[in-house]
Design a protein around this motif. Structure first.
Motif, mmCIF file in Angstrom:
data_model
loop_
_atom_site.group_PDB
_atom_site.id
_atom_site.type_symbol
_atom_site.label_atom_id
_atom_site.label_comp_id
_atom_site.label_asym_id
_atom_site.label_seq_id
_atom_site.Cartn_x
_atom_site.Cartn_y
_atom_site.Cartn_z
ATOM 1 N N UNK A 101 0.986 2.536 -3.477
ATOM 2 C CA UNK A 101 -0.143 3.381 -3.866
ATOM 3 C C UNK A 101 0.096 4.808 -3.385
ATOM 4 N N UNK A 132 0.606 8.036 -5.756
ATOM 5 C CA UNK A 132 -0.255 9.195 -5.535
ATOM 6 C C UNK A 132 0.569 10.451 -5.289
ATOM 7 N N UNK A 187 -6.919 0.405 8.514
ATOM 8 C CA UNK A 187 -7.807 -0.729 8.748
ATOM 9 C C UNK A 187 -6.996 -1.980 9.073
ATOM 10 N N UNK A 205 0.828 -1.214 0.000
ATOM 11 C CA UNK A 205 0.000 0.000 0.000
ATOM 12 C C UNK A 205 0.855 1.254 0.000
ATOM 13 N N UNK A 239 -6.120 5.072 4.639
ATOM 14 C CA UNK A 239 -7.242 4.519 5.387
ATOM 15 C C UNK A 239 -7.173 2.996 5.415
ATOM 16 N N UNK A 240 -6.795 2.424 4.256
ATOM 17 C CA UNK A 240 -6.701 0.972 4.184
ATOM 18 C C UNK A 240 -5.601 0.457 5.102
ATOM 19 N N UNK A 292 -7.155 7.299 0.697
ATOM 20 C CA UNK A 292 -7.802 5.984 0.722
ATOM 21 C C UNK A 292 -6.789 4.895 1.067
ATOM 22 N N UNK A 293 -5.595 4.995 0.478
ATOM 23 C CA UNK A 293 -4.561 4.001 0.766
ATOM 24 C C UNK A 293 -4.169 4.073 2.240
ATOM 25 N N UNK A 320 -7.052 12.124 -2.850
ATOM 26 C CA UNK A 320 -8.050 11.153 -2.425
ATOM 27 C C UNK A 320 -7.465 9.739 -2.468
ATOM 28 N N UNK A 321 -6.692 9.464 -3.529
ATOM 29 C CA UNK A 321 -6.075 8.140 -3.655
ATOM 30 C C UNK A 321 -5.117 7.893 -2.496
ATOM 31 N N UNK A 345 -6.696 16.984 -6.394
ATOM 32 C CA UNK A 345 -7.655 16.446 -5.423
ATOM 33 C C UNK A 345 -7.836 14.942 -5.594
ATOM 34 N N UNK A 346 -7.915 14.513 -6.864
ATOM 35 C CA UNK A 346 -8.097 13.080 -7.127
ATOM 36 C C UNK A 346 -6.925 12.277 -6.579
ATOM 37 N N UNK A 347 -5.714 12.797 -6.788
ATOM 38 C CA UNK A 347 -4.530 12.095 -6.281
ATOM 39 C C UNK A 347 -4.499 12.094 -4.763
#
Lengths: 141, 139
Positions: free
Chosen positions: A6, A10, A135, A3, A131-132, A128-129, A124-125, A120-122
């Motif tokens: 990612x 990003x 988790x 991860x 966040x994963x 998210x990574x 977000x990526x 912004x899109x990057x």
């Protein structure tokens, strides 16, 4: 850790879009920059993106698939400067014309928006990574 | 018949682990697509994401029984990485790039959601084990 890849990819997108924004803002601020007659006026610049090969830490199986991005070159627009008749201007030529850079503020703003959205899109990526990964850590709690 | 508990070869954990591996691979590819959203000529990439459970499940009570070797259901270890392909037929921009930001954002949240779900399942499973270690008391 996969991860992290990612996040690295990003981050390369974030860097490239931020540098693009810098170039675009450079165009906007120089929209009214004139030079003495006979010298080259400011020309609008833009960036060209290119995919980068994976970094050394990336998995071998993903060699071609996961690619970051970088700015390959900064290109200079070759279109002619705009001539305006301003005889009193200190940079006017002998006929009274001043060469202004061929910068269209509207066009630059659209590009700035596009760069912002891509940034912004990057982002977000990356989030998210992140966040994963969080988790995964929570499994142990 | 006593229930055999093998914590280290648990089919649920192994399947969830394999699935999470796929999800993290997909997240990398989506990140790559988003990073290259303005790269001329870049084509969207993806993996065949919806791996079948059969592919992810180890040979166990949860796997299908087969009577012939060519029947589906024989377990082969799930490849850690699924093959990557370029998305065909998506509309291209004039710079021949076909990354669709909305689709990629959707994939991004889809993947993160799936990952979150799987991590909850793994957590639940580990809690069950912890509970049996603690003789039924909640750890």
């Amino acid at each position: 850790m996969s991860l992290m890849t990612a996040i690295e990819v990003g981050a390369s997108g974030l860097t490239a879009q931020r540098r693009r924004l810098e170039v675009l803002v450079g165009n906007l601020v120089n929209a009214n920059t004139t030079q003495p007659a006979g010298t080259e006026p400011y020309r609008r610049k833009d960036v060209l993106f290119a995919s980068t090969g994976p970094a050394a830490s990336f998995g071998a199986a993903l060699d071609d698939a996961v690619q970051g991005v970088e700015i390959a070159t900064v290109v200079t627009d070759q279109s002619d400067p705009v001539k305006r008749y301003e005889p009193g201007h200190p940079h006017a030529d002998k006929d009274g014309y001043v060469s202004y850079p061929n910068i269209n503020a509207m066009e630059e703003m659209v590009n700035v928006l596009s760069a912002t959205r891509s940034y912004e899109a990057n982002l977000q990526a990356v989030n998210m990574a992140k966040e994963m990964q969080q988790k995964t850590l929570e499994i142990l709690r | 018949m006593p229930v055999k508990l093998d914590f280290f070869h648990d089919p649920t954990l192994e399947a969830a682990g394999a699935y999470m591996g796929r999800l993290s691979q997909r997240q990398q590819i989506v990140a790559s697509n988003l990073a290259n959203i303005d790269t001329p000529g870049y084509k969207t990439r993806d993996i065949s994401f919806h791996a079948t459970m059969q592919e992810l499940l180890p040979d166990s009570a949860m796997a299908l029984r087969t009577s012939r070797p060519d029947h589906a259901g024989r377990w082969t270890p799930a490849a850690a990485q699924a093959p990557v392909f370029e998305v065909q037929g998506a509309p291209e921009r004039t710079d021949l790039n076909n990354v669709d930001i909305d689709k990629e954002m959707l994939k991004l949240s889809e993947t993160a959601f799936g990952y979150s779900l799987m991590s909850q399942i793994v957590r639940g499973k580990l809690r069950t084990i912890a509970s049996s270690i603690n003789e039924g008391r909640v750890a």
